[in-house]
Design a protein around this motif. Structure first.
Motif, PDB file in Angstrom:
ATOM      1  N   TRP A   1      -4.579  -6.559   6.063  1.00 29.00           N
ATOM      2  CA  TRP A   1      -5.305  -6.446   4.808  1.00 29.00           C
ATOM      3  C   TRP A   1      -5.918  -7.796   4.470  1.00 29.00           C
ATOM      4  N   LEU A   2      -7.084  -7.753   3.846  1.00 29.39           N
ATOM      5  CA  LEU A   2      -7.776  -8.969   3.432  1.00 29.39           C
ATOM      6  C   LEU A   2      -8.248  -8.789   2.002  1.00 29.39           C
ATOM      7  N   TRP A   3      -7.853  -9.688   1.117  1.00 26.77           N
ATOM      8  CA  TRP A   3      -8.361  -9.728  -0.251  1.00 26.77           C
ATOM      9  C   TRP A   3      -9.335 -10.898  -0.268  1.00 26.77           C
TER      10      TRP A   3
ATOM     11  N   THR B   1      -4.713 -12.967   3.268  1.00 23.92           N
ATOM     12  CA  THR B   1      -4.506 -11.955   4.300  1.00 23.92           C
ATOM     13  C   THR B   1      -3.021 -11.642   4.417  1.00 23.92           C
ATOM     14  N   TYR B   2      -2.736 -10.398   4.790  1.00 23.66           N
ATOM     15  CA  TYR B   2      -1.353  -9.981   5.006  1.00 23.66           C
ATOM     16  C   TYR B   2      -1.339  -8.679   5.776  1.00 23.66           C
ATOM     17  N   SER B   3      -0.215  -8.372   6.369  1.00 30.33           N
ATOM     18  CA  SER B   3       0.007  -7.097   7.059  1.00 30.33           C
ATOM     19  C   SER B   3       1.379  -6.586   6.637  1.00 30.33           C
ATOM     20  N   SER B   4       1.696  -5.366   6.992  1.00 23.73           N
ATOM     21  CA  SER B   4       3.016  -4.846   6.640  1.00 23.73           C
ATOM     22  C   SER B   4       4.108  -5.677   7.310  1.00 23.73           C
ATOM     23  N   GLN B   5       3.834  -6.200   8.499  1.00 28.17           N
ATOM     24  CA  GLN B   5       4.815  -7.034   9.199  1.00 28.17           C
ATOM     25  C   GLN B   5       5.062  -8.348   8.452  1.00 28.17           C
ATOM     26  N   THR B   6       3.990  -9.005   8.011  1.00 28.73           N
ATOM     27  CA  THR B   6       4.185 -10.266   7.289  1.00 28.73           C
ATOM     28  C   THR B   6       4.815 -10.018   5.923  1.00 28.73           C
TER      29      THR B   6
ATOM     30  N   CYS C   1       5.418  -7.844  -1.246  1.00 27.67           N
ATOM     31  CA  CYS C   1       4.776  -6.529  -1.286  1.00 27.67           C
ATOM     32  C   CYS C   1       3.293  -6.726  -1.591  1.00 27.67           C
ATOM     33  N   ARG C   2       2.525  -5.674  -1.425  1.00 26.78           N
ATOM     34  CA  ARG C   2       1.082  -5.758  -1.610  1.00 26.78           C
ATOM     35  C   ARG C   2       0.726  -6.218  -3.028  1.00 26.78           C
ATOM     36  N   ASN C   3       1.405  -5.687  -4.040  1.00 24.45           N
ATOM     37  CA  ASN C   3       1.105  -6.074  -5.419  1.00 24.45           C
ATOM     38  C   ASN C   3       1.338  -7.562  -5.654  1.00 24.45           C
ATOM     39  N   LEU C   4       2.404  -8.110  -5.074  1.00 24.96           N
ATOM     40  CA  LEU C   4       2.653  -9.547  -5.216  1.00 24.96           C
ATOM     41  C   LEU C   4       1.566 -10.369  -4.535  1.00 24.96           C
ATOM     42  N   GLU C   5       1.080  -9.898  -3.401  1.00 21.99           N
ATOM     43  CA  GLU C   5      -0.003 -10.614  -2.713  1.00 21.99           C
ATOM     44  C   GLU C   5      -1.298 -10.549  -3.517  1.00 21.99           C
TER      45      GLU C   5
END
Length: 95
Positions: free
Chosen positions: A13-15, A32-37, A44-48
């Motif tokens: 994912w890229l914000w 950037t993040y993935s489920s693995q990272t 979690c996605r919301n925190l990112e």
């Protein structure tokens, strides 16, 4: 690891935050993040998303943010309101 629609290709994912300039968008921040990272970091996605908004807030201060309608769903808007950041949403005017 996140997979693309084909179910095989690994992805992430890229914000991306950008500012309009002469009909184009100039990027100024990204996360950037993935489920693995996320699992490795205990995040979690919301925190990112909140982390990305925090970085943007440091850069733009109290100036309003503009969001495209495609990205103006509940969670990011709630995070902006929670942070007290002014924002506007660009709507499609032809409809």
């Amino acid at each position: 690891m996140d997979r693309l629609r084909d179910g095989k290709t690994r992805g992430f994912w890229l914000w991306l935050s950008a500012t309009p300039y002469r009909g184009r968008a100039i990027p100024f921040s990204f996360v950037t993040y993935s489920s693995q990272t996320l699992s490795r970091w205990g995040s979690c996605r919301n925190l990112e998303h909140r982390r990305a908004l925090g970085e943007v807030e440091e850069l733009v201060g109290d100036r309003p943010l503009g969001m495209d309608r495609e990205f103006s769903h509940g969670e990011p808007l709630a995070s902006l309101q929670e942070a007290g950041m002014p924002f506007g949403v660009r709507l499609e005017t032809s409809r």
